[in-house]
Motif scaffolding. Structure first.
Motif, mmCIF file in Angstrom:
data_model
loop_
_atom_site.group_PDB
_atom_site.id
_atom_site.type_symbol
_atom_site.label_atom_id
_atom_site.label_comp_id
_atom_site.label_asym_id
_atom_site.label_seq_id
_atom_site.Cartn_x
_atom_site.Cartn_y
_atom_site.Cartn_z
ATOM 1 N N PHE A 310 27.444 39.217 43.264
ATOM 2 C CA PHE A 310 28.607 38.843 44.074
ATOM 3 C C PHE A 310 29.267 40.129 44.543
ATOM 4 O O PHE A 310 29.536 41.032 43.744
ATOM 5 N N VAL A 311 29.530 40.214 45.850
ATOM 6 C CA VAL A 311 30.157 41.399 46.427
ATOM 7 C C VAL A 311 31.681 41.254 46.380
ATOM 8 O O VAL A 311 32.219 40.216 46.798
ATOM 9 N N VAL A 312 32.345 42.286 45.877
ATOM 10 C CA VAL A 312 33.806 42.302 45.799
ATOM 11 C C VAL A 312 34.322 43.377 46.751
ATOM 12 O O VAL A 312 34.000 44.565 46.576
ATOM 13 N N PRO A 313 35.107 43.028 47.757
ATOM 14 C CA PRO A 313 35.679 44.051 48.643
ATOM 15 C C PRO A 313 36.529 45.036 47.844
ATOM 16 O O PRO A 313 37.218 44.659 46.887
ATOM 17 N N GLY A 314 36.502 46.300 48.251
ATOM 18 C CA GLY A 314 37.213 47.320 47.493
ATOM 19 C C GLY A 314 38.708 47.078 47.389
ATOM 20 O O GLY A 314 39.330 47.387 46.368
ATOM 21 N N ASN A 315 39.310 46.500 48.446
ATOM 22 C CA ASN A 315 40.768 46.318 48.418
ATOM 23 C C ASN A 315 41.214 45.221 47.452
ATOM 24 O O ASN A 315 42.404 45.065 47.212
ATOM 25 N N VAL A 316 40.263 44.441 46.910
ATOM 26 C CA VAL A 316 40.612 43.417 45.915
ATOM 27 C C VAL A 316 40.802 44.049 44.537
ATOM 28 O O VAL A 316 41.556 43.539 43.708
ATOM 29 N N LEU A 317 40.140 45.172 44.302
ATOM 30 C CA LEU A 317 40.236 45.855 43.018
ATOM 31 C C LEU A 317 41.340 46.909 43.066
ATOM 32 O O LEU A 317 41.789 47.319 44.132
ATOM 33 N N ARG A 318 41.758 47.370 41.903
ATOM 34 C CA ARG A 318 42.868 48.322 41.832
ATOM 35 C C ARG A 318 42.696 49.231 40.631
ATOM 36 O O ARG A 318 41.948 48.918 39.698
ATOM 37 N N SER A 319 43.410 50.330 40.669
ATOM 38 C CA SER A 319 43.453 51.218 39.519
ATOM 39 C C SER A 319 44.194 50.509 38.382
ATOM 40 O O SER A 319 45.263 49.940 38.584
ATOM 41 N N GLY A 320 43.578 50.483 37.198
ATOM 42 C CA GLY A 320 44.160 49.767 36.068
ATOM 43 C C GLY A 320 43.273 48.601 35.640
ATOM 44 O O GLY A 320 42.058 48.612 35.842
ATOM 45 N N ILE A 321 43.882 47.557 35.077
ATOM 46 C CA ILE A 321 43.139 46.418 34.560
ATOM 47 C C ILE A 321 42.772 45.457 35.695
ATOM 48 O O ILE A 321 43.612 45.089 36.515
ATOM 49 N N ASN A 322 41.501 45.065 35.725
ATOM 50 C CA ASN A 322 40.991 44.097 36.691
ATOM 51 C C ASN A 322 40.294 42.966 35.939
ATOM 52 O O ASN A 322 39.919 43.117 34.767
ATOM 53 N N ALA A 323 40.099 41.849 36.622
ATOM 54 C CA ALA A 323 39.449 40.695 35.994
ATOM 55 C C ALA A 323 38.463 40.063 36.963
ATOM 56 O O ALA A 323 38.725 39.977 38.169
#
Length: 360
Positions: A310-323
């Motif tokens: 599954f491709v996740v666009p970079g702007n959906v992720l962030r520095s810190g905790i992700n899920a």
């Protein structure tokens, strides 16, 4: 120098539809005239339907030249071991033909009744014993073993109990083939799957290559079931990032995936979507049909592990905790997930991109 020019034409839709209909009708008429398509020959392979062969008076299957006979027998409890069922494949020694075979066992992966494969001489000396198959996921599954044949007179597939959870066996001769592979990158699989399935993921330490960071998130087995069963419909994995990537790919393996209802994946507050699955060839005996009430089409699940991404666009992720959440699709049956992996793409010195001007 040979130049090849490809010409394309834009046909009107009202012309294209009748043309396709005529072409399909012509192909169908040709097939009817020539009869059914000939079956691809597989003289050194055999599919054993163990459910059918276990019935009294079952017809004997056609066997390859290296396969002398097949039988199954119950074995009583002995020396503290529970009773078991043994499926025995008696061999002809043919070292000029092959020295190994691929043995793929199809079974319901129930705890405590998982199969194992072994090779023996006529005098009762064990030459090979593979690990117990399965992970106890409680789902239909399949696993392969590469069995050496030097000196072997028969192979045993042994399973505790009455053997009713063993559905079938695919046996196929193996040959050595020279293959080239790069020195620096991931080596090729030791055995090529006959139906194009990808090899099992091999979790490794976090690694960086050409701006890509690859990390194993979880190697355990997670079971997802429809509502009303003991396990949940969604599983979540959390991870911490030091920087936001340009893009990311979540990779995992799924057991008993539904062709029409693959798992649904969503990262943080992004848009959910279906995972893309690498499906093996439809000739693979791992596909099993399911007829449900009020559904006009037959559903299919793949009773083995397949790779999903599954491709996740970079702007959906962030520095810190992700899920990342992986859920059952609305119409899916129970599945299992393992080997969750994350790839992150970052900028690097040779990163290539283009700028597309805004349209007027």
């Amino acid at each position: 120098m040979l130049a090849i020019r490809l010409r394309t034409r834009n046909f009107p839709a009202m012309f294209l539809r009748p043309f396709l209909a005529i072409a399909c009708a012509a192909a169908l008429a040709t097939a009817q005239e020539t009869g059914t398509l000939p079956e691809q020959p597989t003289p050194f392979s055999v599919w054993l339907d163990l459910i059918a062969l276990s019935k009294p008076g079952a017809a004997k299957p056609a066997l390859p030249i290296w396969f002398e006979s097949f039988q199954n027998e119950p074995v009583a409890a002995k020396d503290g071991e529970p009773p078991k069922t043994v499926y025995r494949m008696r061999l002809r020694r043919m070292p000029t033909l092959h020295r190994e075979i691929l043995l793929r066992v199809f079974f319901d992966d129930l705890p405590g009744v998982q199969p194992s494969v072994s090779a023996w001489t006529e005098s009762g000396r064990e030459l090979f014993r593979g690990p117990v198959m399965g992970v106890g996921a409680g789902l239909p599954s399949s696993e392969s073993a590469t069995v050496p044949l030097d000196g072997a007179d028969y192979l045993d597939i042994a399973v505790p109990g009455d053997g009713s959870n063993i559905r079938g066996v695919l046996a196929s001769s193996l040959k050595d083939a020279a293959a080239k592979q790069t020195i620096d990158f991931h080596p090729a699989a030791a055995v090529a799957d006959p139906f194009g399935n990808l090899p099992e993921a091999q979790p490794a330490e976090d690694a960086k290559l050409f701006g890509r960071v690859k990390a194993t998130v979880d190697t355990g087995i997670t079971r997802l079931s429809p509502r009303g069963e003991t396990t949940g419909t969604t599983a979540q994995w959390q991870f911490e990032l030091t920087a936001q990537p340009l893009t990311a790919i979540v990779t995992f393996e799924v057991l008993n995936a539904d062709l029409a209802a693959p798992p649904v994946v969503v990262a943080n507050d992004g848009q959910p979507g279906y995972a893309s699955i690498h499906w093996p060839d439809l000739a693979d005996p791992g596909y099993r049909g399911e007829s449900r009430p009020l559904e006009p089409a037959l559903r299919f699940q793949y009773t083995g592990w397949v790779r999903a991404q599954f491709v996740v666009p970079g702007n959906v992720l962030r520095s810190g905790i992700n899920a990342v959440n992986i859920s059952l699709a609305a119409d899916s049956g129970t599945i299992a997930i393992r080997n969750v992996e994350l790839q992150l793409k970052h900028n690097w010195k040779h990163f290539d991109y283009i700028l597309t001007p805004a349209s007027k």
